[in-house]
Design a protein around this motif. Sequence first.
Motif, PDB file in Angstrom:
ATOM      1  N   ALA A  31       0.868  -1.183   0.000  1.00 15.12           N
ATOM      2  CA  ALA A  31       0.000   0.000   0.000  1.00 15.12           C
ATOM      3  C   ALA A  31       0.896   1.222   0.000  1.00 15.12           C
ATOM      4  CB  ALA A  31      -0.905   0.005   1.223  1.00 15.12           C
ATOM      5  N   GLY A  32       0.381   2.324  -0.541  1.00 12.96           N
ATOM      6  CA  GLY A  32       1.212   3.512  -0.604  1.00 12.96           C
ATOM      7  C   GLY A  32       0.424   4.793  -0.754  1.00 12.96           C
ATOM      8  N   VAL A  33       1.181   5.870  -0.755  1.00 15.61           N
ATOM      9  CA  VAL A  33       0.638   7.215  -0.875  1.00 15.61           C
ATOM     10  C   VAL A  33       1.595   8.026  -1.732  1.00 15.61           C
ATOM     11  CG1 VAL A  33       1.745   7.975   1.275  1.00 15.61           C
ATOM     12  CG2 VAL A  33      -0.276   9.152   0.452  1.00 15.61           C
ATOM     13  N   GLY A  34       1.062   8.966  -2.513  1.00 15.52           N
ATOM     14  CA  GLY A  34       1.926   9.752  -3.391  1.00 15.52           C
ATOM     15  C   GLY A  34       1.340  11.112  -3.719  1.00 15.52           C
ATOM     16  N   ALA A  35       2.144  11.911  -4.348  1.00 18.86           N
ATOM     17  CA  ALA A  35       1.743  13.232  -4.838  1.00 18.86           C
ATOM     18  C   ALA A  35       2.136  13.318  -6.303  1.00 18.86           C
ATOM     19  CB  ALA A  35       2.433  14.334  -4.047  1.00 18.86           C
ATOM     20  N   SER A  36       1.233  13.891  -7.106  1.00 23.79           N
ATOM     21  CA  SER A  36       1.448  13.975  -8.549  1.00 23.79           C
ATOM     22  C   SER A  36       1.304  15.398  -9.043  1.00 23.79           C
ATOM     23  CB  SER A  36       0.417  13.119  -9.301  1.00 23.79           C
ATOM     24  OG  SER A  36       0.550  11.771  -9.003  1.00 23.79           O
ATOM     25  N   ALA A  37       2.181  15.761  -9.957  1.00 23.43           N
ATOM     26  CA  ALA A  37       2.006  16.972 -10.745  1.00 23.43           C
ATOM     27  C   ALA A  37       1.340  16.536 -12.034  1.00 23.43           C
ATOM     28  CB  ALA A  37       3.350  17.625 -11.028  1.00 23.43           C
ATOM     29  N   ILE A  38       0.171  17.107 -12.331  1.00 18.50           N
ATOM     30  CA  ILE A  38      -0.604  16.701 -13.502  1.00 18.50           C
ATOM     31  C   ILE A  38      -0.561  17.808 -14.537  1.00 18.50           C
ATOM     32  CG2 ILE A  38      -2.872  16.063 -14.373  1.00 18.50           C
ATOM     33  CD1 ILE A  38      -3.560  15.094 -11.670  1.00 18.50           C
ATOM     34  N   ASN A  39      -0.286  17.419 -15.764  1.00 21.41           N
ATOM     35  CA  ASN A  39      -0.344  18.341 -16.890  1.00 21.41           C
ATOM     36  C   ASN A  39      -1.557  17.945 -17.718  1.00 21.41           C
ATOM     37  OD1 ASN A  39       0.302  18.893 -19.902  1.00 21.41           O
ATOM     38  ND2 ASN A  39       1.566  20.319 -18.724  1.00 21.41           N
ATOM     39  N   PHE A  46      -7.443  25.394 -24.587  1.00 21.70           N
ATOM     40  CA  PHE A  46      -6.482  26.097 -23.729  1.00 21.70           C
ATOM     41  C   PHE A  46      -5.121  25.444 -23.885  1.00 21.70           C
ATOM     42  CE2 PHE A  46      -8.805  23.023 -21.081  1.00 21.70           C
ATOM     43  CZ  PHE A  46      -7.788  22.256 -20.565  1.00 21.70           C
ATOM     44  N   ASP A  47      -4.072  26.196 -23.545  1.00 21.44           N
ATOM     45  CA  ASP A  47      -2.713  25.674 -23.709  1.00 21.44           C
ATOM     46  C   ASP A  47      -2.465  24.458 -22.825  1.00 21.44           C
ATOM     47  OD1 ASP A  47      -1.817  27.292 -25.718  1.00 21.44           O
ATOM     48  OD2 ASP A  47      -1.102  28.837 -24.364  1.00 21.44           O
ATOM     49  N   LYS A  48      -2.310  24.685 -21.527  1.00 24.91           N
ATOM     50  CA  LYS A  48      -2.061  23.599 -20.591  1.00 24.91           C
ATOM     51  C   LYS A  48      -2.535  24.021 -19.209  1.00 24.91           C
ATOM     52  CE  LYS A  48       2.100  21.683 -22.728  1.00 24.91           C
ATOM     53  NZ  LYS A  48       1.637  20.688 -23.559  1.00 24.91           N
ATOM     54  N   ALA A  49      -2.929  23.055 -18.417  1.00 23.47           N
ATOM     55  CA  ALA A  49      -3.244  23.271 -17.009  1.00 23.47           C
ATOM     56  C   ALA A  49      -2.268  22.437 -16.196  1.00 23.47           C
ATOM     57  CB  ALA A  49      -4.677  22.858 -16.713  1.00 23.47           C
ATOM     58  N   ASN A  50      -1.702  23.017 -15.170  1.00 22.85           N
ATOM     59  CA  ASN A  50      -0.781  22.311 -14.285  1.00 22.85           C
ATOM     60  C   ASN A  50      -1.417  22.241 -12.905  1.00 22.85           C
ATOM     61  OD1 ASN A  50       1.422  21.946 -16.190  1.00 22.85           O
ATOM     62  ND2 ASN A  50       1.560  24.170 -16.100  1.00 22.85           N
ATOM     63  N   LEU A  51      -1.774  21.036 -12.485  1.00 27.64           N
ATOM     64  CA  LEU A  51      -2.492  20.809 -11.242  1.00 27.64           C
ATOM     65  C   LEU A  51      -1.716  19.848 -10.350  1.00 27.64           C
ATOM     66  CD1 LEU A  51      -5.891  20.252 -13.016  1.00 27.64           C
ATOM     67  CD2 LEU A  51      -5.346  22.218 -11.602  1.00 27.64           C
ATOM     68  N   TRP A  52      -2.136  19.760  -9.072  1.00 23.19           N
ATOM     69  CA  TRP A  52      -1.543  18.837  -8.118  1.00 23.19           C
ATOM     70  C   TRP A  52      -2.602  17.858  -7.645  1.00 23.19           C
ATOM     71  CZ3 TRP A  52       3.524  18.432  -7.105  1.00 23.19           C
ATOM     72  CH2 TRP A  52       4.331  19.480  -7.527  1.00 23.19           C
ATOM     73  N   MET A  53      -2.176  16.644  -7.360  1.00 22.03           N
ATOM     74  CA  MET A  53      -3.092  15.611  -6.914  1.00 22.03           C
ATOM     75  C   MET A  53      -2.401  14.733  -5.881  1.00 22.03           C
ATOM     76  SD  MET A  53      -5.025  12.806  -9.285  1.00 22.03           S
ATOM     77  CE  MET A  53      -3.493  12.084  -9.847  1.00 22.03           C
ATOM     78  N   GLY A  54      -3.146  14.294  -4.876  1.00 19.37           N
ATOM     79  CA  GLY A  54      -2.683  13.303  -3.920  1.00 19.37           C
ATOM     80  C   GLY A  54      -3.337  11.976  -4.248  1.00 19.37           C
ATOM     81  N   GLU A  55      -2.648  10.871  -3.974  1.00 24.31           N
ATOM     82  CA  GLU A  55      -3.215   9.572  -4.309  1.00 24.31           C
ATOM     83  C   GLU A  55      -2.835   8.525  -3.284  1.00 24.31           C
ATOM     84  OE1 GLU A  55      -1.778   8.579  -8.213  1.00 24.31           O
ATOM     85  OE2 GLU A  55       0.150   7.934  -7.464  1.00 24.31           O
ATOM     86  N   VAL A  56      -3.682   7.508  -3.189  1.00 20.12           N
ATOM     87  CA  VAL A  56      -3.408   6.318  -2.396  1.00 20.12           C
ATOM     88  C   VAL A  56      -3.535   5.120  -3.335  1.00 20.12           C
ATOM     89  CG1 VAL A  56      -4.136   7.273  -0.179  1.00 20.12           C
ATOM     90  CG2 VAL A  56      -5.807   6.145  -1.628  1.00 20.12           C
TER      91      VAL A  56
END
Length: 190
Positions: A31-39, A46-56
């Motif tokens: 099992a784990g946990v992480g953080a992602s930078a999403i493009n 639109f050009d691009k969106a840069n978002l952050w996401m947490g995940e398990v």
Amino acid sequence: MKRTKLFPLLVLPLALAASGVQADNNRGFFAGVGASAINVDDSPSFDKANLWMGEVFGGYKFNPWLGGEIRYGTGLGDEKLYLEQPLEDLVTAAGEEVLMDIDNYTAIYYRAEAVNQTGRFYALLGYADVEFTMKGAGTSATLSEDDFSWGLGAGFIIRPRLNLNFEYRNLVDVNEYRFTTITTSLDYRF
């Protein structure tokens, strides 16, 4: 960043790091946990969106080379976008400002990996569904895109049961939307 969503994502790795018992990194549950930078790219609108996401995530390794896992993630904030052309799902005009936020994503993966005493290389092949919200000019629309998903990663064994992973994923690439992620995660082997 939504602090209420971030807190549970920080508690799990700290609890896992406190454990020091020997484990087998070659098979069994994890099992784990992480953080992602999403493009997010929607080239016509639109050009691009840069978002952050947490995940398990959690899964099972059948042997040193094969496993499966499921993942769930949620957005940690929104981003302002300036539309180059109107979006069909919103009552908007070109040049208007909208906010985009990842509501959640779910994915299931087949995981193939090669492990040695210090780390691993792995590939993810599976299916993902992303739900996101676009808000602008008093209207909002919740959209969902799902498609084949794949990724490549490298993990490092930092303690007998604890691994630090870095990966790239093509989360969803369908219609005009393309979601790609760069992820850092910790996983614990039971």
